[in-house]
Design an enzyme around this catalytic site. Structure first.
Site, short mmCIF file in Angstrom:
data_model
loop_
_atom_site.label_atom_id
_atom_site.label_comp_id
_atom_site.label_asym_id
_atom_site.label_seq_id
_atom_site.Cartn_x
_atom_site.Cartn_y
_atom_site.Cartn_z
N CYS A 1 0.67 -1.39 0.05
CA CYS A 1 0.03 -0.44 -0.20
C CYS A 1 0.93 1.00 -0.41
CB CYS A 1 -0.91 0.28 0.97
SG CYS A 1 -2.19 1.29 0.88
N HIS A 4 -4.16 -4.70 0.07
CA HIS A 4 -3.63 -4.93 1.43
C HIS A 4 -3.53 -6.89 1.54
CE1 HIS A 4 -3.21 -1.18 3.85
NE2 HIS A 4 -4.46 -0.73 3.31
N GLU A 38 -2.64 -8.23 3.10
CA GLU A 38 -2.94 -9.53 4.90
C GLU A 38 -4.07 -9.11 4.98
OE1 GLU A 38 -1.83 -6.44 4.24
OE2 GLU A 38 -2.29 -5.18 6.26
#
Lengths: 250, 194
Positions: free
Chosen positions: B76, B176, B178
């Site tokens: 990001c 993102h 994650e």
């Protein structure tokens, strides 16, 4: 294409899921993490956890909850229900929360929105607003819709955006619990007024209601609780239906 | 060992949890010697470009990152800071990847930030292989990097933009990774397996 989001909402009290939720194959249906994971497996795009615990230890229990959700879930989640200060929000971020939602605390102290946006970024701040119509005017209410304020819904969401809110979670108290569909006109008006995403909440009773809120209601996301918890609508079916209606979903 | 760079930038805990779920041995650190000595480095980021660049400079991490030779993943704002320059508050960035970061201009009433799940297209890089074409990943951002020579995957919002970048040992995802469900886990695992 950016997909419309489906968001189940879980009410939590003392670290446990409150509303009766009935999932097959769950060892512990009251465990927010296990439930969240089940929804994530089904294709939920995000989750909202609302902590309705009322204790002095609230920040600690919420932060423990956020931590265990973040540890186990690989999709974004919002936590709310008692965040009244930058310190509260900081504890949630440190625990791994993606977003916090603020509601009554922001009405009482609008500068809280600015503070949170400045410290953690707008993407972290979801402004939740409960409103109902009084004499034809949408009025913001506090404490889950019980206490009317002087604020007009459309003025308040615009102010919230200007102060740095990253998203609006709008619940129509007139529609909540009716299962007769979302507040389409008010949702569309908010969505058209603002350049930040709008999550519609209150009134979902069937799959068509989601189609309506994404088309006529111009919502970016649809949130519901009991219809998902009680399997009146299952997320895989809902997404299949929306796809067949030409709506982009994940 | 994986070093996750600690510089006061947003949701670092989520990145650590994602690595934990994949069984990776990760440490959160701002210690230059630990970062330089790590097998791989992750450079996460949420926040405003000039502030996050300042946090890096305060910890003398800007030079450390530029000189890394092991596989390094920017996420990001981490990806944006690897670029040369960001329009966000007119910020010179690390200059590892010669690209510019621009603000989204709505073409058709699109909202800014671009928030939510969107698809990967034109997947080319090892991180996006085998075949993540058409899969959804989770985005939250108001600034983007144009599709260009270093792009490893593309997403469309208002216009096509870089979902991923790669130059030498530097890899990056605008989304993102994650928080992108099982698809994100596959991409992160691909990075860990480099």
């Amino acid at each position: 294409m950016l997909a419309k989001r489906i968001i189940p909402c879980l009410d939590i009290k003392d670290g446990r899921t409150v509303k009766g939720v009935n999932f097959v194959n769950l060892r512990d249906a009251g465990d927010p993490v296990e439930l969240g994971s089940a929804y994530s497996e089904q294709g939920a795009d995000e989750l909202v956890f609302l902590d309705i615990t009322a204790t002095h230890e609230k920040r600690k229990t919420m932060s423990e909850l956020a931590r265990s959700i973040a540890r186990h879930l690989n999709i974004p989640f919002t936590i709310g229900g008692g965040i009244t200060s930058t310190l509260d929000a900081d504890a949630m971020l440190a625990a791994g929360a993606d977003k916090v939602s603020i509601n009554s605390a922001a009405v009482r102290n609008p500068a809280l929105i600015d503070e949170l946006a400045l410290n953690f970024g707008s993407q972290f701040v979801v402004l939740a607003v409960d409103a109902r119509q009084m004499d034809g005017e949408w009025i913001v209410h506090l404490n889950g819709g019980r206490i009317p304020t002087e604020l007009r819904l459309f003025d308040w969401v615009k102010e919230a955006e200007n102060r740095g809110a990253g998203e609006i979670l709008f619940t129509s108290m007139d529609h909540d619990g009716t299962k007769a569909g979302f507040a389409l006109e008010a949702t569309a008006r908010i969505s058209e007024m603002l350049s930040i995403p709008v999550i519609a909440s209150g009134g979902a009773g069937n799959m068509e209601h989601f189609k309506d809120v994404f088309t006529t209601g111009k919502a970016d996301a649809g949130l519901a609780a009991s219809i998902f918890h009680f399997h009146e609508v299952d997320i895989p079916d809902l997404k299949g239906y929306l796809k067949s209606e030409g709506i982009v979903v994940r | 060992m994986i070093a996750v760079i600690d510089y006061n930038a947003g949701n670092i805990q989520s990145v650590l949890f994602a690595l934990e779920r994949l069984g990776a041995n990760a440490v959160l650190t701002s210690d230059p010697s630990v970062i330089r000595g790590a097998e791989k480095v992750i450079f996460p980021g949420v926040g405003e470009a000039s502030t996050t660049m300042q946090h890096l400079r305060d910890r003398q991490l800007d030079e450390v990152i530029r000189q890394l030779t092991q596989p390094t993943l920017g996420i990001c704002v981490g990806m944006q800071l690897l670029c040369a320059y960001s329009e966000e508050n007119d910020t010179p960035c690390l200059g590892v990847i010669p690209q510019k970061v621009q603000r989204f201009v709505p073409q058709n009433g699109e909202k800014v930030p671009h928030m939510g799940w969107n698809t990967l297209q034109n997947c080319q890089d090892v991180l996006f292989m085998p075949d993540l074409e058409g899969e959804y990943v989770y985005y939250v951002h108001s600034y983007f990097v144009e599709n260009g020579p270093f792009s490893t995957a593309v997403t469309e919002y208002a216009q096509p933009f870089s979902a991923g970048l790669q130059k030498d040992n530097f890899y990056a995802t605008q989304f993102h990774v994650e928080k992108s469900g099982k698809v994100g886990e596959r991409i992160l695992r691909n990075f860990l397996n480099l």
